[in-house]
Design a protein around this motif. Structure first.
Motif, short mmCIF file in Angstrom:
data_model
loop_
_atom_site.label_atom_id
_atom_site.label_comp_id
_atom_site.label_asym_id
_atom_site.label_seq_id
_atom_site.Cartn_x
_atom_site.Cartn_y
_atom_site.Cartn_z
N LYS A 4 0.85 -1.20 0.00
CA LYS A 4 0.00 0.00 0.00
C LYS A 4 0.88 1.24 0.00
O LYS A 4 1.90 1.29 0.67
CB LYS A 4 -0.92 -0.01 1.20
CG LYS A 4 -1.83 -1.22 1.20
CD LYS A 4 -3.22 -0.83 1.46
CE LYS A 4 -4.10 -2.07 1.41
NZ LYS A 4 -5.44 -1.76 1.10
N ASP A 8 -3.12 5.01 -1.92
CA ASP A 8 -4.08 4.10 -1.28
C ASP A 8 -4.60 4.71 0.03
O ASP A 8 -5.79 4.65 0.33
CB ASP A 8 -3.44 2.74 -0.99
CG ASP A 8 -2.98 2.04 -2.25
OD1 ASP A 8 -3.78 1.89 -3.19
OD2 ASP A 8 -1.78 1.65 -2.28
N LEU A 9 -3.68 5.27 0.79
CA LEU A 9 -4.05 5.91 2.05
C LEU A 9 -4.93 7.13 1.80
O LEU A 9 -5.91 7.37 2.52
CB LEU A 9 -2.78 6.30 2.82
CG LEU A 9 -2.97 6.81 4.25
CD1 LEU A 9 -3.70 5.79 5.12
CD2 LEU A 9 -1.61 7.12 4.84
N TYR A 11 -6.99 7.60 -0.75
CA TYR A 11 -8.31 7.11 -1.12
C TYR A 11 -9.07 6.58 0.10
O TYR A 11 -10.25 6.87 0.29
CB TYR A 11 -8.17 6.03 -2.20
CG TYR A 11 -9.47 5.41 -2.65
CD1 TYR A 11 -10.54 6.19 -3.08
CD2 TYR A 11 -9.63 4.03 -2.67
CE1 TYR A 11 -11.73 5.62 -3.50
CE2 TYR A 11 -10.82 3.44 -3.11
CZ TYR A 11 -11.87 4.25 -3.52
OH TYR A 11 -13.03 3.67 -3.94
N ASP A 12 -8.39 5.85 0.94
CA ASP A 12 -9.02 5.30 2.15
C ASP A 12 -9.52 6.42 3.06
O ASP A 12 -10.64 6.36 3.58
CB ASP A 12 -8.01 4.40 2.88
CG ASP A 12 -8.67 3.54 3.93
OD1 ASP A 12 -9.52 2.71 3.55
OD2 ASP A 12 -8.35 3.72 5.12
N THR A 13 -8.72 7.45 3.24
CA THR A 13 -9.08 8.57 4.11
C THR A 13 -10.18 9.41 3.46
O THR A 13 -11.05 9.94 4.15
CB THR A 13 -7.84 9.42 4.43
OG1 THR A 13 -6.84 8.56 4.99
CG2 THR A 13 -8.16 10.53 5.42
N LYS A 15 -12.57 8.18 1.64
CA LYS A 15 -13.80 7.42 1.92
C LYS A 15 -14.27 7.66 3.35
O LYS A 15 -15.47 7.76 3.61
CB LYS A 15 -13.57 5.92 1.68
CG LYS A 15 -13.35 5.58 0.22
CD LYS A 15 -13.34 4.08 -0.05
CE LYS A 15 -12.22 3.35 0.61
NZ LYS A 15 -12.14 1.93 0.23
N ASP A 16 -13.33 7.77 4.27
CA ASP A 16 -13.63 8.03 5.68
C ASP A 16 -14.36 9.37 5.84
O ASP A 16 -15.42 9.44 6.47
CB ASP A 16 -12.33 8.01 6.48
CG ASP A 16 -12.50 8.40 7.93
OD1 ASP A 16 -12.54 9.62 8.22
OD2 ASP A 16 -12.59 7.51 8.78
N LYS A 67 -11.81 7.37 -9.04
CA LYS A 67 -12.39 6.36 -8.13
C LYS A 67 -13.87 6.67 -7.91
O LYS A 67 -14.31 7.81 -8.00
CB LYS A 67 -11.68 6.39 -6.77
CG LYS A 67 -10.19 6.14 -6.82
CD LYS A 67 -9.87 4.68 -6.98
CE LYS A 67 -8.36 4.47 -6.85
NZ LYS A 67 -8.00 3.10 -6.94
N LYS A 72 -16.65 4.88 3.84
CA LYS A 72 -16.11 3.79 4.66
C LYS A 72 -16.48 4.15 6.09
O LYS A 72 -16.21 5.28 6.53
CB LYS A 72 -14.59 3.72 4.50
CG LYS A 72 -13.91 2.78 5.44
CD LYS A 72 -12.40 2.91 5.33
CE LYS A 72 -11.75 2.18 6.50
NZ LYS A 72 -10.32 2.42 6.56
N CYS A 74 -16.84 5.37 9.52
CA CYS A 74 -15.93 6.17 10.35
C CYS A 74 -16.44 6.12 11.78
O CYS A 74 -17.39 6.84 12.15
CB CYS A 74 -15.88 7.61 9.83
SG CYS A 74 -14.94 8.71 10.90
N ARG A 115 -8.81 15.94 9.20
CA ARG A 115 -8.89 15.11 8.00
C ARG A 115 -8.60 15.92 6.74
O ARG A 115 -7.83 15.47 5.88
CB ARG A 115 -10.28 14.46 7.87
CG ARG A 115 -10.47 13.28 8.79
CD ARG A 115 -9.56 12.17 8.35
NE ARG A 115 -9.80 10.96 9.11
CZ ARG A 115 -8.85 10.24 9.66
NH1 ARG A 115 -7.60 10.62 9.55
NH2 ARG A 115 -9.13 9.15 10.31
#
Length: 166
Positions: A4, A8-9, A11-13, A15-16, A67, A72, A74, A115
């Motif tokens: 990762k 990737d981080l 995108y993940d954040t 989503k959060d 994307k 995701k 939270c 964030r």
């Protein structure tokens, strides 16, 4: 398993915070209804409108990075919102309710500021120039909202809570 990386981080954040903003959008009307100070009600209603725009900007960021816009769960924002609901339940009818609502709202703002600041820095590092602009717009709104809540607390709400209780 693929290693990762920062994208990737990012995108993940993303989503959060997308999930968080959508939860905040659902919570703001209840906060506005619960507030007794007219300026606080107005602040919550204004932030609801801003939050809708922030969600739209996040959707644009998802598009920019190619994307799908998705959230995701939270747990942090769920916990902050749950604490706000506890304050509404425990302090309903109390002179301290509005001060508690501001405290809860600022906990939300501080989470969002953290964030968006992180996402903006990562977007810059990743070369997502248009995303940086969108994230910066939201970060500025969140900071302004936090400052406005502080002013409202310091100029009216906290004193009203103390005076009525005395």
């Amino acid at each position: 398993m693929a290693q990762k990386m920062l994208d990737d981080l990012f995108y993940d954040t993303l989503k959060d915070i997308y999930f968080a903003e959508r939860q905040i959008l659902k919570a703001l009307p209840k906060m506005a209804r619960s507030a007794t100070d007219p300026k606080l009600k107005q602040a919550f209603e204004k932030h609801k409108e801003e939050t809708q725009g922030q969600i739209e900007r996040l959707q644009q960021v998802f598009e920019l990075i190619g994307k799908r816009a998705q959230g995701k769960t939270c747990e942090a924002i769920q916990g902050i919102i749950a604490e706000g609901e506890e304050i509404i339940d425990e302090f309903k009818g109390s002179p301290a309710l509005d001060a508690g609502l501001i405290s809860s709202a600022q906990a939300v703002e501080h989470y969002e500021i953290t964030r968006y600041g992180t996402l903006r820095a990562w977007a810059h590092q990743l070369g997502y120039k248009d995303a940086v602009k969108l994230l910066d717009m939201t970060l500025e709104e969140e900071s302004r909202t936090d400052e406005d809540l502080t002013k409202l607390a310091e100029t009216a709400v906290n004193a009203a809570a103390q005076q009525k209780a005395a």
